[in-house]
Design a protein around this motif. Structure first.
Motif, mmCIF file in Angstrom:
data_model
loop_
_atom_site.group_PDB
_atom_site.id
_atom_site.type_symbol
_atom_site.label_atom_id
_atom_site.label_comp_id
_atom_site.label_asym_id
_atom_site.label_seq_id
_atom_site.Cartn_x
_atom_site.Cartn_y
_atom_site.Cartn_z
ATOM 1 N N LEU A 254 0.831 -1.198 0.000
ATOM 2 C CA LEU A 254 0.000 0.000 0.000
ATOM 3 C C LEU A 254 0.871 1.256 0.000
ATOM 4 O O LEU A 254 0.640 2.200 -0.751
ATOM 5 C CB LEU A 254 -0.890 -0.026 1.245
ATOM 6 N N ASN A 255 1.896 1.216 0.822
ATOM 7 C CA ASN A 255 2.805 2.341 0.970
ATOM 8 C C ASN A 255 3.564 2.614 -0.334
ATOM 9 O O ASN A 255 3.559 3.734 -0.856
ATOM 10 C CB ASN A 255 3.767 2.009 2.123
ATOM 11 N N PHE A 256 4.167 1.565 -0.906
ATOM 12 C CA PHE A 256 4.964 1.746 -2.120
ATOM 13 C C PHE A 256 4.082 2.075 -3.313
ATOM 14 O O PHE A 256 4.531 2.698 -4.266
ATOM 15 C CB PHE A 256 5.801 0.494 -2.407
ATOM 16 N N ASN A 257 2.831 1.645 -3.220
ATOM 17 C CA ASN A 257 1.882 1.951 -4.277
ATOM 18 C C ASN A 257 1.714 3.463 -4.417
ATOM 19 O O ASN A 257 1.665 3.998 -5.511
ATOM 20 C CB ASN A 257 0.542 1.303 -3.922
ATOM 21 N N SER A 258 1.671 4.129 -3.271
ATOM 22 C CA SER A 258 1.422 5.568 -3.328
ATOM 23 C C SER A 258 2.668 6.331 -3.792
ATOM 24 O O SER A 258 2.576 7.487 -4.148
ATOM 25 C CB SER A 258 0.927 6.083 -1.972
ATOM 26 N N TYR A 259 3.843 5.671 -3.767
ATOM 27 C CA TYR A 259 5.055 6.333 -4.276
ATOM 28 C C TYR A 259 5.454 5.778 -5.633
ATOM 29 O O TYR A 259 6.581 5.950 -6.057
ATOM 30 C CB TYR A 259 6.219 6.145 -3.293
ATOM 31 N N TYR A 260 4.514 5.099 -6.287
ATOM 32 C CA TYR A 260 4.880 4.382 -7.507
ATOM 33 C C TYR A 260 5.437 5.323 -8.566
ATOM 34 O O TYR A 260 6.390 4.996 -9.269
ATOM 35 C CB TYR A 260 3.670 3.626 -8.081
ATOM 36 N N ALA A 261 4.867 6.510 -8.668
ATOM 37 C CA ALA A 261 5.262 7.435 -9.724
ATOM 38 C C ALA A 261 6.740 7.793 -9.616
ATOM 39 O O ALA A 261 7.416 7.980 -10.632
ATOM 40 C CB ALA A 261 4.399 8.691 -9.666
ATOM 41 N N THR A 262 7.257 7.879 -8.381
ATOM 42 C CA THR A 262 8.660 8.251 -8.250
ATOM 43 C C THR A 262 9.573 7.043 -8.099
ATOM 44 O O THR A 262 10.701 7.048 -8.544
ATOM 45 C CB THR A 262 8.863 9.179 -7.033
ATOM 46 N N LYS A 263 9.096 5.997 -7.451
ATOM 47 C CA LYS A 263 9.958 4.839 -7.201
ATOM 48 C C LYS A 263 9.230 3.532 -7.512
ATOM 49 O O LYS A 263 8.850 2.787 -6.615
ATOM 50 C CB LYS A 263 10.393 4.859 -5.727
ATOM 51 N N PRO A 264 9.002 3.232 -8.782
ATOM 52 C CA PRO A 264 8.239 2.034 -9.119
ATOM 53 C C PRO A 264 8.935 0.740 -8.687
ATOM 54 O O PRO A 264 8.274 -0.237 -8.371
ATOM 55 C CB PRO A 264 8.101 2.107 -10.638
ATOM 56 N N SER A 265 10.261 0.750 -8.666
ATOM 57 C CA SER A 265 10.979 -0.499 -8.411
ATOM 58 C C SER A 265 10.697 -1.038 -7.010
ATOM 59 O O SER A 265 10.772 -2.239 -6.776
ATOM 60 C CB SER A 265 12.467 -0.297 -8.613
ATOM 61 N N ARG A 266 10.360 -0.145 -6.076
ATOM 62 C CA ARG A 266 10.105 -0.633 -4.709
ATOM 63 C C ARG A 266 8.847 -1.485 -4.653
ATOM 64 O O ARG A 266 8.788 -2.495 -3.953
ATOM 65 C CB ARG A 266 9.979 0.553 -3.744
ATOM 66 N N LEU A 267 7.818 -1.080 -5.397
ATOM 67 C CA LEU A 267 6.596 -1.886 -5.411
ATOM 68 C C LEU A 267 6.873 -3.248 -6.036
ATOM 69 O O LEU A 267 6.422 -4.283 -5.541
ATOM 70 C CB LEU A 267 5.485 -1.159 -6.181
ATOM 71 N N TRP A 268 7.650 -3.205 -7.128
ATOM 72 C CA TRP A 268 7.997 -4.472 -7.768
ATOM 73 C C TRP A 268 8.776 -5.366 -6.807
ATOM 74 O O TRP A 268 8.561 -6.576 -6.751
ATOM 75 C CB TRP A 268 8.802 -4.232 -9.043
ATOM 76 N N ALA A 269 9.665 -4.768 -6.050
ATOM 77 C CA ALA A 269 10.441 -5.554 -5.073
ATOM 78 C C ALA A 269 9.491 -6.187 -4.054
ATOM 79 O O ALA A 269 9.635 -7.365 -3.703
ATOM 80 C CB ALA A 269 11.463 -4.658 -4.379
ATOM 81 N N ALA A 270 8.504 -5.408 -3.604
ATOM 82 C CA ALA A 270 7.537 -5.933 -2.626
ATOM 83 C C ALA A 270 6.718 -7.072 -3.234
ATOM 84 O O ALA A 270 6.411 -8.070 -2.567
ATOM 85 C CB ALA A 270 6.622 -4.817 -2.147
ATOM 86 N N ILE A 271 6.403 -6.912 -4.529
ATOM 87 C CA ILE A 271 5.637 -7.971 -5.200
ATOM 88 C C ILE A 271 6.463 -9.253 -5.266
ATOM 89 O O ILE A 271 5.963 -10.349 -4.999
ATOM 90 C CB ILE A 271 5.225 -7.507 -6.628
#
Ligand code: ADP
Ligand code: MG
Lengths: 303, 262
Positions: A254-271
């Motif tokens: 949820l957290n990385f989702n909201s920063y996706y525009a600036t740091k997409p790789s973090r959401l992918w890492a969480a996935i």
């Protein structure tokens, strides 16, 4: 007999050759997926600059497709690089944050898995012995699974409070059903002659359950538990979203989702970490399955 | 006269009574089986052999008539564990090794562990499989599996052994070896056996009496005593008397089949 008996005497590696071959295939597929991923970026992604890839390559892709841009499909090294970056300013590296979150989510998932597994088994066992109960209850059990978990989850949080126990219950809600269906099927799987044999020993229902029906149902139940293992992780992650729990993988997503525009790789890492958690849980159950069923012909044959 | 092991009195068995698919499987069956007898049930398929065996073993109950086992009801006899059962399929549990399979009835009957093991090993010697106790069913040939199932049926020393085409799925060679084996076990243990078969030589070779059934409805057509020496050997199969009885049975069976077709 000799042929099949010898199979059991072969070395560990020879006996498990199909298993190793399977791992090899999975590994090759993973490499292939990564090649395709970067291939898409090579042909239709954003421009490669010497400073945004470890090979210091400058390259202008032939086409530009927005689905393969650095925002939608980050480079693999960016995703893996993100594990080492700080998860927040002056915080620990992302990998540590995600590891801690994984442990937290796994606790919910595992509790949900145990809860759901037990509930599923008890329901299946009751249904197997009481046909009337099965006829009456099964429609509701099925209905329970058609209601979206996202509608149920907030209610469970309200009823049971905002803690990981509620999330475990949500996870159990997603895991009990396959176990119920398989237990029912498995407990009824022994052939009628085997049941008559027990009758000829004047065996009680209880003894027939434990000495015949349950062992016969184990292959079915273990297959269901493999499904439940992955479902329990999904259930736990989804359960965290409306609960306001931020310590787990759901919170991280949820957290990385909201920063996706600036740091997409973090959401992918969480996935990736969420997927790994599911896979590891699945493998653990598979290992138990292998160990429990290793003496049975059917299993050795089909592996 | 001592109490018969099994006394079947005017038994009729109707499946699905009062429905369009009503079947009179057995009608007016009268049969007394004495201790130590070896009775074969033979007849065309569908004549009610299995049904009669299942009635004796209380796996189903008669529509009319009575069945007494050692002077008790069949149900009481089953609850007293008077029956050993062997089916056409060995029906071993795949998750138990050979010894554990033989121990199964002993576990259910709450024998202490040491006695379970001692008995299972003794039974394994009886069926000459002592080297195979630790193997799992899938590692055995069909004949060996069937021997295990016989060992399992005898482990708790039932008074009556009921066998439904136990060698039906075996090849000719294995079958003859198994016949010798059952013969020997029968003589050594003194157990009473009711044996369903459709092999004429098998029935004559093994039995003290052969019960011939005719179908639709199943009735006893004839009871043929087999007056061969109690110990049957390979020479028995060449005994003129053996041929005589076998030929008589064959003719009777043909006759039954002929009247059936007309
Ligand atoms: N459970 C059952 N329900 C209905 N009919 C049955 C059932 N069992 C046997 N029958 C019928 O009873 C007759 C005798 O069957 P069975 O005893 O199996 O014959 P056999 O063993 O001599 O081949 C057959 O016509 C069969 O179709
Ligand atoms: Mg039959």
């Amino acid at each position: 007999m000799s042929n099949s008996a010898k199979t059991a005497e072969k070395s560990f590696f020879a006996r498990n050759a199909p298993l190793f071959r399977r791992f090899l295939v999975s590994f090759i597929l993973l490499i292939g997926l990564m090649v395709v991923w970067e291939g898409l970026k090579w042909f239709a992604g954003d421009p490669w600059r010497p400073d945004n890839n470890p090979f210091k390559i400058a390259h202008q892709p032939f086409w530009r497709v927005k689905y393969f841009s650095d925002l939608n499909l980050p480079h693999l090294w960016d995703i893996f690089g993100a594990f080492a970056d700080e998860s927040r300013r002056n915080g620990p590296p992302l990998i540590q944050t995600l590891a801690v979150a994984s442990v937290y989510t796994f606790r919910e998932a595992f509790s949900g898995f145990v809860l759901g597994g037990l509930l599923g088994f008890v329901l299946g066992a009751l249904f197997a012995h009481l046909t009337l109960l099965e006829r009456g209850c099964m429609p509701y059990v099925v209905a329970s699974q058609t209601v979206p978990i996202l509608a149920i989850a907030p209610m469970i949080i309200i009823w049971l409070g905002q803690d990981w126990g509620s999330v475990a219950v949500i996870s159990a809600y997603l895991t009990f059903f396959p176990v119920t269906v398989s237990t029912l099927r498995g407990l009824r799987s022994p052939n009628p002659v085997a049941v008559e044999l027990m009758r000829s020993y004047a065996s009680t229902t209880w003894e027939t359950l434990w000495k015949l029906r349950f062992p016969a149902a184990l292959p079915y139940i273990l297959t269901a538990l493999k499904v439940s293992a992955t479902a329990s992780v999904v259930g736990a992650i989804i359960g965290e979203l409306p609960s306001g729990i931020r310590e787990g993988l759901g919170g991280a997503i949820l957290n990385f989702n909201s920063y996706y525009a600036t740091k997409p790789s973090r959401l992918w890492a969480a996935i990736i970490v969420s997927a790994l958690l599911g896979i590891l849980f699945f493998l653990a159950v598979s290992l138990i399955e292998y160990w429990v069923l290793k003496n049975r012909h059917r299993v050795i044959e089909s592996r | 006269m001592p109490t018969p092991v099994a006394s079947i009195q005017n038994v009729t068995k109707v499946f699905n009574p009062g429905k369009p698919n009503r079947v009179v499987a057995l009608e007016d069956i009268h049969l007394e089986i004495q201790a130590g007898e070896f009775i074969s049930l033979i007849g065309p398929s569908g004549c009610g052999k299995s049904t009669l065996l299942r009635l004796i073993g209380d796996l189903t109950s008669p529509s009319t008539g009575a069945i007494l086992i050692n002077g008790k009801s069949a149900q009481q006899a089953r609850l007293d564990r008077d029956y050993g059962m062997v089916f056409q399929a060995a029906t071993l549990y795949e998750w138990r090794n050979v010894l554990q399979n033989i121990e199964l009835p002993l576990e259910i009957m709450k024998y202490p562990k040491e006695e379970r093991i001692a008995r299972a090993e003794k039974m394994l010697r009886l069926v000459e499989l002592e080297k195979f106790g630790k193997l799992f069913p899938w590692q055995l040939s069909g004949g060996m599996q069937q021997r295990v199932s016989i060992a399992r049926a005898l482990a708790f020393e039932p008074k009556l052994l009921l066998m439904d085409e136990p060698f039906g799925a075996l090849d000719e060679m294995t079958r003859e070896r198994m016949q010798m084996e059952v013969q020997r076990i029968w003589r050594e243990t003194g157990i009473t056996i009711v044996f369903v078969t459709h092999g004429i030589p098998e029935a004559v070779f093994l039995s003290t009496r052969v019960v011939l059934l005719s179908p639709r409805p199943g009735r006893i057509a004839e009871v043929i005593p087999v007056d061969l020496p109690k110990e049957r050997t390979d020479e028995t199969r060449e005994d003129p008397r053996f041929f005589e009885i076998a030929n008589h049975l064959r003719e009777k069976l043909r006759e039954i089949e002929r009247t059936q077709r007309n």
